[in-house]
Design a protein around this motif. Structure first.
Motif, PDB file in Angstrom:
ATOM      1  N   ALA A   1       0.810  -1.239   0.000  1.00 56.59           N
ATOM      2  CA  ALA A   1       0.000   0.000   0.000  1.00 56.59           C
ATOM      3  C   ALA A   1       0.831   1.272   0.000  1.00 56.59           C
ATOM      4  O   ALA A   1       0.336   2.337  -0.357  1.00 56.59           O
ATOM      5  N   SER A   2       2.095   1.195   0.418  1.00 51.71           N
ATOM      6  CA  SER A   2       2.924   2.411   0.454  1.00 51.71           C
ATOM      7  C   SER A   2       3.737   2.587  -0.828  1.00 51.71           C
ATOM      8  O   SER A   2       4.557   3.498  -0.899  1.00 51.71           O
ATOM      9  N   GLU A   3       3.511   1.725  -1.819  1.00 55.19           N
ATOM     10  CA  GLU A   3       4.314   1.808  -3.041  1.00 55.19           C
ATOM     11  C   GLU A   3       3.539   2.424  -4.202  1.00 55.19           C
ATOM     12  O   GLU A   3       2.310   2.418  -4.238  1.00 55.19           O
TER      13      GLU A   3
ATOM     14  N   GLY B   1      -1.801   3.465  13.023  1.00 52.24           N
ATOM     15  CA  GLY B   1      -0.964   4.671  13.093  1.00 52.24           C
ATOM     16  C   GLY B   1       0.398   4.466  12.443  1.00 52.24           C
ATOM     17  O   GLY B   1       0.586   3.549  11.641  1.00 52.24           O
ATOM     18  N   HIS B   2       1.362   5.321  12.784  1.00 54.10           N
ATOM     19  CA  HIS B   2       2.699   5.213  12.194  1.00 54.10           C
ATOM     20  C   HIS B   2       3.726   5.187  13.306  1.00 54.10           C
ATOM     21  O   HIS B   2       3.520   5.767  14.372  1.00 54.10           O
ATOM     22  N   LEU B   3       4.836   4.522  13.012  1.00 52.40           N
ATOM     23  CA  LEU B   3       5.961   4.415  13.962  1.00 52.40           C
ATOM     24  C   LEU B   3       6.310   5.743  14.617  1.00 52.40           C
ATOM     25  O   LEU B   3       6.632   5.800  15.799  1.00 52.40           O
TER      26      LEU B   3
ATOM     27  N   GLY C   1      -2.104   7.827   9.283  1.00 55.25           N
ATOM     28  CA  GLY C   1      -1.334   6.627   9.621  1.00 55.25           C
ATOM     29  C   GLY C   1      -0.971   5.815   8.401  1.00 55.25           C
ATOM     30  O   GLY C   1      -1.032   6.302   7.274  1.00 55.25           O
ATOM     31  N   SER C   2      -0.599   4.580   8.679  1.00 52.31           N
ATOM     32  CA  SER C   2      -0.069   3.694   7.632  1.00 52.31           C
ATOM     33  C   SER C   2      -1.055   2.624   7.181  1.00 52.31           C
ATOM     34  O   SER C   2      -0.850   1.997   6.155  1.00 52.31           O
ATOM     35  N   ALA C   3      -2.045   2.373   8.006  1.00 53.90           N
ATOM     36  CA  ALA C   3      -2.929   1.247   7.691  1.00 53.90           C
ATOM     37  C   ALA C   3      -4.350   1.575   8.149  1.00 53.90           C
ATOM     38  O   ALA C   3      -4.960   0.820   8.895  1.00 53.90           O
TER      39      ALA C   3
ATOM     40  N   ALA D   1       0.558  11.036   4.548  1.00 50.56           N
ATOM     41  CA  ALA D   1       1.486  10.340   3.642  1.00 50.56           C
ATOM     42  C   ALA D   1       0.774   9.325   2.734  1.00 50.56           C
ATOM     43  O   ALA D   1       0.995   9.316   1.524  1.00 50.56           O
ATOM     44  N   HIS D   2      -0.086   8.510   3.320  1.00 49.84           N
ATOM     45  CA  HIS D   2      -0.686   7.449   2.502  1.00 49.84           C
ATOM     46  C   HIS D   2      -1.675   7.983   1.481  1.00 49.84           C
ATOM     47  O   HIS D   2      -1.807   7.433   0.396  1.00 49.84           O
ATOM     48  N   VAL D   3      -2.365   9.074   1.828  1.00 52.52           N
ATOM     49  CA  VAL D   3      -3.470   9.508   0.958  1.00 52.52           C
ATOM     50  C   VAL D   3      -3.171  10.801   0.191  1.00 52.52           C
ATOM     51  O   VAL D   3      -4.063  11.383  -0.424  1.00 52.52           O
TER      52      VAL D   3
ATOM     53  N   THR E   1       6.041   9.738  -1.990  1.00 53.02           N
ATOM     54  CA  THR E   1       5.801   8.478  -2.717  1.00 53.02           C
ATOM     55  C   THR E   1       4.374   8.024  -2.316  1.00 53.02           C
ATOM     56  O   THR E   1       3.521   8.864  -2.133  1.00 53.02           O
ATOM     57  N   LYS E   2       4.094   6.783  -2.178  1.00 55.47           N
ATOM     58  CA  LYS E   2       2.755   6.266  -1.847  1.00 55.47           C
ATOM     59  C   LYS E   2       1.747   6.742  -2.901  1.00 55.47           C
ATOM     60  O   LYS E   2       2.092   6.803  -4.078  1.00 55.47           O
ATOM     61  N   THR E   3       0.500   7.133  -2.511  1.00 49.78           N
ATOM     62  CA  THR E   3      -0.479   7.449  -3.565  1.00 49.78           C
ATOM     63  C   THR E   3      -0.079   8.663  -4.402  1.00 49.78           C
ATOM     64  O   THR E   3      -0.577   8.822  -5.518  1.00 49.78           O
TER      65      THR E   3
ATOM     66  N   VAL F   1      -3.301  -8.741   6.808  1.00 52.29           N
ATOM     67  CA  VAL F   1      -2.468  -8.237   5.706  1.00 52.29           C
ATOM     68  C   VAL F   1      -3.044  -6.899   5.251  1.00 52.29           C
ATOM     69  O   VAL F   1      -4.230  -6.620   5.424  1.00 52.29           O
ATOM     70  N   ARG F   2      -2.151  -6.097   4.679  1.00 53.87           N
ATOM     71  CA  ARG F   2      -2.545  -4.808   4.099  1.00 53.87           C
ATOM     72  C   ARG F   2      -2.314  -4.901   2.596  1.00 53.87           C
ATOM     73  O   ARG F   2      -1.245  -5.333   2.157  1.00 53.87           O
ATOM     74  N   ILE F   3      -3.312  -4.517   1.833  1.00 50.67           N
ATOM     75  CA  ILE F   3      -3.210  -4.584   0.366  1.00 50.67           C
ATOM     76  C   ILE F   3      -3.507  -3.191  -0.187  1.00 50.67           C
ATOM     77  O   ILE F   3      -4.450  -2.527   0.270  1.00 50.67           O
TER      78      ILE F   3
HETATM   79  N1  DSN Z   1       5.083   3.229   7.002  1.00 50.65           N
HETATM   80  C1  DSN Z   1       5.515   2.338   5.977  1.00 50.65           C
HETATM   81  C2  DSN Z   1       4.370   1.863   5.165  1.00 50.65           C
HETATM   82  O1  DSN Z   1       3.302   2.463   5.222  1.00 50.65           O
HETATM   83  O2  DSN Z   1       4.532   0.862   4.466  1.00 50.65           O
HETATM   84  C3  DSN Z   1       6.525   2.982   5.072  1.00 50.65           C
HETATM   85  O3  DSN Z   1       6.195   4.285   4.780  1.00 50.65           O
END
Ligand code: DSN
Length: 417
Positions: free
Chosen positions: A31-33, A122-124, A172-174, A200-202, A226-228, A357-359
């Motif tokens: 999902a982050s790519e 959330g995120h690290l 967050g990340s997920a 970041a993700h959106v 990067t990400k979306t 899993v996250r897709i």
């Molecule tokens: N936080 C990680 C992810 O969402 O995969 C990397 O940015």
């Protein structure tokens, strides 16, 4: 591709060529790519990489920065226009560095910060004890409601009243659902906290106006590019005019020194591209594809966390299929579908195993896959989940996945120079 390296270091060239081949032949659903365009790859390797500069346009610490000034000013103006922000800083190296920059701008050691729990999406860098920021700030965490598996805004509000944070963080990340930025902003104001959104993700979905923007509601909006957003590996921060000076000091000298000007050049191209119709079309497809994937998987007996998705992420609880995240990730990797294991709320498994899993649908949407292909991918996922160790099933899916993705070239304009 890499024509000079090919001559001077064939061994390394071979490794990069192997990675290109892997990306071309696999269905990439981390999902982050996303996939960087030819222009982004060119600009990330351009001659701005030779230039060291620190500071801001017109006030640099190194001579010879006039051209860099021109580029940074252009990038900043494009980012502000894209997001309707008062101020933008494009210097952070990543989404994490963007977050550290805001902390450097507004927090003192020991300040209370309220962020979303890592295992709830959330995120690290939002307060995980594993991240070094937790040594400096006093993080408290909110999570998801057990019933809806969406943010528990009541819990967030009562934690904010009790802990009186200096900063509240959303994003967050997920997290596959929309976030009520307006509500969190109101909570932040009522307790005298600043409000930061890590989008970041959106960020790409926001840029294309496919989902609501946090910019009107937050003091600071951080992001990776990067990400979306489908850009280079970098970061940025947007903020309200009143915080501009503090933010710029938080970024430099607070959190970074010299700028990665080559990556800033790529970001500058990206902000123009992301304002266009072609980018919006891809972002609409990203969201449609995620919805189709969630529906198709749910129909086949997968438990979709929160019951669906509003963005590019589908989170699955695999306990309904009797398998772990690790087993599913590994079996799908063999098949040629790349996803990642992910903790889910109240996960009984370790982070290295997980029940979920996250897709993500960004890369496949960029390549042009639509509902029919997503349906086939969901069917393959189902076959793999039912027989994750059956070599016959895995090999049949592997052939099908390869045949499916071969029709959607990674770089359709032709081989990379
Ligand atoms: N936080 C990680 C992810 O969402 O995969 C990397 O940015």
């Amino acid at each position: 591709m890499l024509r000079h390296t090919r001559m001077s270091d064939p061994e390394l060239y071979g490794i990069v060529a192997e990675e290109l081949d892997r990306q071309e032949k696999n269905i990439e659903m981390i999902a982050s790519e996303s996939t960087e365009s030819e222009e982004l790859l060119e600009l990330s390797g351009c001659v701005f990489a030779n230039k060291t500069t620190e500071g801001y346009p017109g006030a640099r610490f190194q001579a010879g920065s006039q051209v860099a000034d021109k580029m940074e000013r252009l990038g900043v103006e494009r980012a502000k226009a894209l997001y309707g922000a008062d101020h933008a800083n494009l210097q952070p190296y990543s989404g994490s560095t963007a977050n550290y920059s805001v902390y450097a701008a507004v927090l003192k050691p020991g300040d209370v910060v309220l962020g979303m729990r890592l295992d709830h999406g959330g995120h690290l860098t939002h307060g995980s004890p594993a991240n070094f920021m937790s040594k400096f700030y006093n993080f408290a965490s909110y999570g998801l409601s057990e019933k809806t598996e969406q943010i528990d805004y009541d819990e967030l509000e009562s934690l904010a009243r009790e802990r009186r944070p200096r900063l509240i963080i959303a994003g967050g990340s997920a997290y596959p659902r929309l976030i009520d930025y307006e509500r969190i902003s109101g909570i932040a104001r009522s307790v005298g906290a600043l409000f930061m959104v890590d989008m970041a993700h959106v960020a790409g979905l926001v840029a294309a106006k496919v989902i609501p923007s946090p910019v009107p509601h937050a003091d600071f909006v951080t992001s990776s590019t990067t990400k979306t957003l489908c850009g280079p590996r970098g970061g940025m921060v947007l903020c309200r005019a009143e915080h501009a000076k503090a933010l710029d000091r938080g970024v430099f000298p607070g959190a970074i020194s010299s700028i990665h000007l080559n990556i800033m050049a790529a970001k500058t191209w990206l902000f123009k591209h992301a304002a266009g119709a072609e980018f919006r079309e891809v972002m609409l497809r990203v969201v449609d594809n995620a919805r189709v994937l969630a529906d198709e998987l749910a129909r086949r007996g997968f438990r979709v966390i929160s019951g669906g998705t509003d963005n590019h992420i589908v989170l699955l609880d695999l306990r309904s299929k009797g398998i772990t995240g690790k087993l599913f990730q590994d079996a799908l990797e063999y098949v040629g579908i790349t996803i990642n294991k992910n903790m889910i709320p109240a996960d009984p498994e370790k982070p290295s195993v997980t029940s979920g899993v996250r897709i993500g649908t960004t890369s496949v949407s960029q390549r042009g896959l639509g509902a029919p292909e997503i349906g086939r991918i969901a069917a393959m996922m189902d076959r793999v989940a039912d027989a994750p160790e059956d070599r016959g099933v895995l090999d049949a899916c592997r052939s099908e996945a390869l045949e499916l993705i071969a029709a959607f070239p990674l770089y359709p304009k032709g081989p990379l120079d």
